[in-house]
Design a protein around this motif. Structure first.
Motif, PDB file in Angstrom:
ATOM      1  N   LEU A  31       0.820  -1.210   0.000  1.00 28.53           N
ATOM      2  CA  LEU A  31       0.000   0.000   0.000  1.00 28.53           C
ATOM      3  C   LEU A  31       0.855   1.262   0.000  1.00 28.53           C
ATOM      4  O   LEU A  31       0.576   2.218  -0.730  1.00 28.53           O
ATOM      5  CB  LEU A  31      -0.932   0.001   1.220  1.00 28.53           C
ATOM      6  N   SER A  32       1.909   1.260   0.809  1.00 23.96           N
ATOM      7  CA  SER A  32       2.743   2.464   0.900  1.00 23.96           C
ATOM      8  C   SER A  32       3.496   2.714  -0.392  1.00 23.96           C
ATOM      9  O   SER A  32       3.561   3.852  -0.884  1.00 23.96           O
ATOM     10  CB  SER A  32       3.727   2.346   2.075  1.00 23.96           C
ATOM     11  N   ALA A  33       4.059   1.674  -0.983  1.00 19.51           N
ATOM     12  CA  ALA A  33       4.823   1.850  -2.230  1.00 19.51           C
ATOM     13  C   ALA A  33       3.905   2.149  -3.409  1.00 19.51           C
ATOM     14  O   ALA A  33       4.200   3.032  -4.226  1.00 19.51           O
ATOM     15  CB  ALA A  33       5.651   0.595  -2.513  1.00 19.51           C
ATOM     16  N   GLY A  34       2.799   1.436  -3.515  1.00 18.21           N
ATOM     17  CA  GLY A  34       1.894   1.637  -4.641  1.00 18.21           C
ATOM     18  C   GLY A  34       1.287   3.025  -4.673  1.00 18.21           C
ATOM     19  O   GLY A  34       1.271   3.688  -5.716  1.00 18.21           O
ATOM     20  N   THR A  35       0.802   3.501  -3.531  1.00 16.98           N
ATOM     21  CA  THR A  35       0.146   4.809  -3.496  1.00 16.98           C
ATOM     22  C   THR A  35       1.134   5.954  -3.682  1.00 16.98           C
ATOM     23  O   THR A  35       0.825   6.937  -4.374  1.00 16.98           O
ATOM     24  CB  THR A  35      -0.610   5.003  -2.166  1.00 16.98           C
ATOM     25  N   THR A  36       2.319   5.861  -3.078  1.00 20.17           N
ATOM     26  CA  THR A  36       3.293   6.954  -3.213  1.00 20.17           C
ATOM     27  C   THR A  36       3.819   7.042  -4.637  1.00 20.17           C
ATOM     28  O   THR A  36       3.993   8.145  -5.171  1.00 20.17           O
ATOM     29  CB  THR A  36       4.460   6.785  -2.236  1.00 20.17           C
ATOM     30  N   HIS A  37       4.074   5.916  -5.268  1.00 16.99           N
ATOM     31  CA  HIS A  37       4.547   5.947  -6.654  1.00 16.99           C
ATOM     32  C   HIS A  37       3.448   6.421  -7.602  1.00 16.99           C
ATOM     33  O   HIS A  37       3.738   7.106  -8.591  1.00 16.99           O
ATOM     34  CB  HIS A  37       5.054   4.564  -7.073  1.00 16.99           C
ATOM     35  N   LEU A  38       2.219   6.086  -7.308  1.00 12.20           N
ATOM     36  CA  LEU A  38       1.113   6.585  -8.119  1.00 12.20           C
ATOM     37  C   LEU A  38       1.040   8.112  -8.044  1.00 12.20           C
ATOM     38  O   LEU A  38       0.828   8.787  -9.065  1.00 12.20           O
ATOM     39  CB  LEU A  38      -0.200   5.978  -7.634  1.00 12.20           C
ATOM     40  N   ALA A  39       1.245   8.652  -6.857  1.00 11.25           N
ATOM     41  CA  ALA A  39       1.114  10.097  -6.658  1.00 11.25           C
ATOM     42  C   ALA A  39       2.145  10.900  -7.451  1.00 11.25           C
ATOM     43  O   ALA A  39       1.871  12.035  -7.849  1.00 11.25           O
ATOM     44  CB  ALA A  39       1.237  10.434  -5.170  1.00 11.25           C
ATOM     45  N   ILE A  40       3.324  10.318  -7.703  1.00  9.52           N
ATOM     46  CA  ILE A  40       4.366  11.080  -8.394  1.00  9.52           C
ATOM     47  C   ILE A  40       4.518  10.644  -9.861  1.00  9.52           C
ATOM     48  O   ILE A  40       5.562  10.863 -10.474  1.00  9.52           O
ATOM     49  CB  ILE A  40       5.716  10.987  -7.642  1.00  9.52           C
ATOM     50  N   THR A  41       3.462  10.076 -10.422  1.00 12.19           N
ATOM     51  CA  THR A  41       3.505   9.657 -11.822  1.00 12.19           C
ATOM     52  C   THR A  41       3.927  10.785 -12.774  1.00 12.19           C
ATOM     53  O   THR A  41       4.763  10.552 -13.658  1.00 12.19           O
ATOM     54  CB  THR A  41       2.151   9.072 -12.262  1.00 12.19           C
ATOM     55  N   PRO A  42       3.389  12.018 -12.661  1.00 19.28           N
ATOM     56  CA  PRO A  42       3.822  13.079 -13.587  1.00 19.28           C
ATOM     57  C   PRO A  42       5.326  13.331 -13.557  1.00 19.28           C
ATOM     58  O   PRO A  42       5.946  13.529 -14.609  1.00 19.28           O
ATOM     59  CB  PRO A  42       3.042  14.310 -13.086  1.00 19.28           C
ATOM     60  N   LEU A  43       5.919  13.312 -12.372  1.00 15.97           N
ATOM     61  CA  LEU A  43       7.369  13.503 -12.267  1.00 15.97           C
ATOM     62  C   LEU A  43       8.119  12.330 -12.888  1.00 15.97           C
ATOM     63  O   LEU A  43       9.169  12.502 -13.507  1.00 15.97           O
ATOM     64  CB  LEU A  43       7.774  13.680 -10.805  1.00 15.97           C
ATOM     65  N   ASP A  44       7.571  11.137 -12.723  1.00 20.11           N
ATOM     66  CA  ASP A  44       8.210   9.958 -13.304  1.00 20.11           C
ATOM     67  C   ASP A  44       8.158  10.006 -14.828  1.00 20.11           C
ATOM     68  O   ASP A  44       9.121   9.648 -15.508  1.00 20.11           O
ATOM     69  CB  ASP A  44       7.519   8.689 -12.802  1.00 20.11           C
ATOM     70  N   GLY A  88       3.508  -1.499  -6.251  1.00 21.88           N
ATOM     71  CA  GLY A  88       2.795  -2.141  -5.161  1.00 21.88           C
ATOM     72  C   GLY A  88       3.296  -3.559  -4.947  1.00 21.88           C
ATOM     73  O   GLY A  88       3.567  -3.982  -3.822  1.00 21.88           O
ATOM     74  N   ALA A  89       3.446  -4.305  -6.064  1.00 24.37           N
ATOM     75  CA  ALA A  89       3.980  -5.672  -5.979  1.00 24.37           C
ATOM     76  C   ALA A  89       5.406  -5.661  -5.459  1.00 24.37           C
ATOM     77  O   ALA A  89       5.795  -6.479  -4.608  1.00 24.37           O
ATOM     78  CB  ALA A  89       3.926  -6.329  -7.358  1.00 24.37           C
ATOM     79  N   GLN A  90       6.201  -4.710  -5.956  1.00 21.03           N
ATOM     80  CA  GLN A  90       7.585  -4.628  -5.494  1.00 21.03           C
ATOM     81  C   GLN A  90       7.650  -4.285  -4.007  1.00 21.03           C
ATOM     82  O   GLN A  90       8.410  -4.886  -3.246  1.00 21.03           O
ATOM     83  CB  GLN A  90       8.347  -3.570  -6.292  1.00 21.03           C
ATOM     84  N   GLY A  91       6.841  -3.302  -3.589  1.00 15.23           N
ATOM     85  CA  GLY A  91       6.856  -2.880  -2.189  1.00 15.23           C
ATOM     86  C   GLY A  91       6.428  -3.981  -1.241  1.00 15.23           C
ATOM     87  O   GLY A  91       6.998  -4.146  -0.159  1.00 15.23           O
ATOM     88  N   GLY A  92       5.404  -4.750  -1.636  1.00 11.98           N
ATOM     89  CA  GLY A  92       4.963  -5.856  -0.799  1.00 11.98           C
ATOM     90  C   GLY A  92       6.059  -6.879  -0.592  1.00 11.98           C
ATOM     91  O   GLY A  92       6.293  -7.349   0.534  1.00 11.98           O
ATOM     92  N   CYS A  93       6.741  -7.234  -1.675  1.00 12.64           N
ATOM     93  CA  CYS A  93       7.848  -8.195  -1.576  1.00 12.64           C
ATOM     94  C   CYS A  93       9.026  -7.604  -0.801  1.00 12.64           C
ATOM     95  O   CYS A  93       9.613  -8.265   0.054  1.00 12.64           O
ATOM     96  CB  CYS A  93       8.310  -8.616  -2.964  1.00 12.64           C
ATOM     97  N   LYS A  94       9.350  -6.359  -1.111  1.00  6.66           N
ATOM     98  CA  LYS A  94      10.548  -5.739  -0.524  1.00  6.66           C
ATOM     99  C   LYS A  94      10.439  -5.587   0.993  1.00  6.66           C
ATOM    100  O   LYS A  94      11.323  -6.014   1.736  1.00  6.66           O
ATOM    101  CB  LYS A  94      10.782  -4.372  -1.170  1.00  6.66           C
ATOM    102  N   PHE A  95       9.350  -5.007   1.468  1.00 11.18           N
ATOM    103  CA  PHE A  95       9.210  -4.765   2.896  1.00 11.18           C
ATOM    104  C   PHE A  95       8.896  -6.055   3.664  1.00 11.18           C
ATOM    105  O   PHE A  95       9.460  -6.303   4.735  1.00 11.18           O
ATOM    106  CB  PHE A  95       8.128  -3.718   3.156  1.00 11.18           C
ATOM    107  N   GLY A  96       7.988  -6.859   3.115  1.00  8.81           N
ATOM    108  CA  GLY A  96       7.641  -8.096   3.803  1.00  8.81           C
ATOM    109  C   GLY A  96       8.805  -9.060   3.888  1.00  8.81           C
ATOM    110  O   GLY A  96       9.089  -9.628   4.960  1.00  8.81           O
ATOM    111  N   LEU A  97       9.497  -9.257   2.771  1.00  9.44           N
ATOM    112  CA  LEU A  97      10.625 -10.195   2.757  1.00  9.44           C
ATOM    113  C   LEU A  97      11.837  -9.656   3.504  1.00  9.44           C
ATOM    114  O   LEU A  97      12.633 -10.432   4.041  1.00  9.44           O
ATOM    115  CB  LEU A  97      10.997 -10.541   1.314  1.00  9.44           C
ATOM    116  N   TYR A  98      11.994  -8.325   3.541  1.00 10.00           N
ATOM    117  CA  TYR A  98      13.103  -7.756   4.324  1.00 10.00           C
ATOM    118  C   TYR A  98      12.957  -8.145   5.792  1.00 10.00           C
ATOM    119  O   TYR A  98      13.930  -8.541   6.441  1.00 10.00           O
ATOM    120  CB  TYR A  98      13.135  -6.235   4.182  1.00 10.00           C
ATOM    121  N   GLU A  99      11.737  -8.036   6.323  1.00 13.41           N
ATOM    122  CA  GLU A  99      11.506  -8.419   7.720  1.00 13.41           C
ATOM    123  C   GLU A  99      11.807  -9.905   7.923  1.00 13.41           C
ATOM    124  O   GLU A  99      12.400 -10.297   8.929  1.00 13.41           O
ATOM    125  CB  GLU A  99      10.054  -8.119   8.104  1.00 13.41           C
TER     126      GLU A  99
END
Length: 296
Positions: A31-44, A88-99
């Motif tokens: 949720l944190s990665a998906g929503t934040t990356h969505l918000a900065i789409t114009p800059l991306d 979102g998929a990356q963030g879920g794997c990254k944060f969950g698997l890091y723990e």
């Protein structure tokens, strides 16, 4: 604070390092990665254009003007679905698997430096996270820079598969690892050490003795530091990925030569720092908010 956290864990039925705990961490990261990356789409969108065509898009303000004038305001949100679902998929794997890996490697590397544990945990998680991200990134970059290619994921995925097969989705996996592995390793390690430093030297209290506002304040400061440092080292890989996916080069060596050795470190760097620093800060903030709300 400790009793309150324990009460929340009991109410939610969560046990630290249980499957449910890792599931909450994964959902929080998604949720944190998906929503934040969505918000900065114009800059991306602008960043990718600056990487692919640096002569035409050579500054932030003028770059936005050119995009809006030539392609319309809607062009600034091109590729939003790839950003939201991919990261979102990356963030879920990254944060969950890091723990998960941090717990595992702590047991394996008893007596070793904590920095080593942070490095190998984040690297292990990021390798898997980028495998999840790569297909979305392949479609997203084409959608953003080649308007005639596709409108989004729905038509972009089958079109890319028809043209290049399964390998087309993973054409940039090695540059993606080259960009994201050092970024992730530095991001998590810098964050962990920054949090420890802030509590020991600045606040001079244990985490559980601080209010929720203080804890989240520490998260934001450490998050921004981790994002800025990670951005600097990952910029070359980001430029190579954009070059490969837009057929500006056929391999990494050719991409480096076409961009130029000094420019590979500086092209789009100011925009990436402006882009990634706040994004990483908000990711850590949202992620820790979810953990606080669940008593973790």
């Amino acid at each position: 604070m400790e009793d309150e956290g324990e009460t929340k864990r009991q109410r939610s039925g969560l046990t630290v390092f249980s499957p449910e705990y890792y599931a909450v961490c994964a959902v929080g990261g998604m949720l944190s990665a998906g929503t934040t990356h969505l918000a900065i789409t114009p800059l991306d969108v602008l960043k990718v254009h600056m990487q692919v065509n640096p002569v035409k898009y050579n500054a932030i303000y003028s770059g936005f003007r050119i995009l809006v004038k030539e392609q319309g305001p809607s062009s600034l949100w091109r590729g939003w679905s790839g950003k939201f679902f991919g990261y979102g998929a990356q963030g879920g794997c990254k944060f969950g698997l890091y723990e998960y890996f941090k717990k595992m490697y702590t047991g394996l590397f008893k007596g070793h430096n904590q920095t080593l544990i942070y490095f190998v945990s984040s690297a292990s998680a990021q390798i898997i996270a980028d495998i999840a991200l790569c297909p979305f990134e392949a479609v997203k970059i084409r959608v953003q820079t080649q308007p005639q290619f596709a409108k989004g994921l729905m038509d972009g995925v089958p079109k890319l598969y028809a043209f290049e097969g399964l390998s087309g989705f993973y054409h940039g996996i090695f540059p993606l690892w080259g960009r994201n592995l050092p970024f992730s390793m530095l991001m998590f390690t810098t964050f962990e050490h920054s949090v420890d430093l802030l509590y020991r030297k600045i606040i001079q209290k244990k985490r559980e003795e601080c209010s929720i506002a203080q804890q989240l304040g520490v998260t934001c400061v450490a998050g921004y530091a981790s994002g800025a440092i990670g951005t600097i080292i990952s910029t070359p890989g980001d430029n190579i990925i954009a070059s490969l996916y837009n057929k500006k080069a056929t391999n990494v060596t050719q991409a480096v030569k076409s961009i130029g050795f000094p420019k590979i470190f500086t092209r789009s760097l100011p925009l990436r720092i402006a882009l990634v620093g706040p994004v990483v800060t908000m990711q850590w903030f949202f992620y820790d908010c979810i953990k606080v709300l669940t008593g973790l």
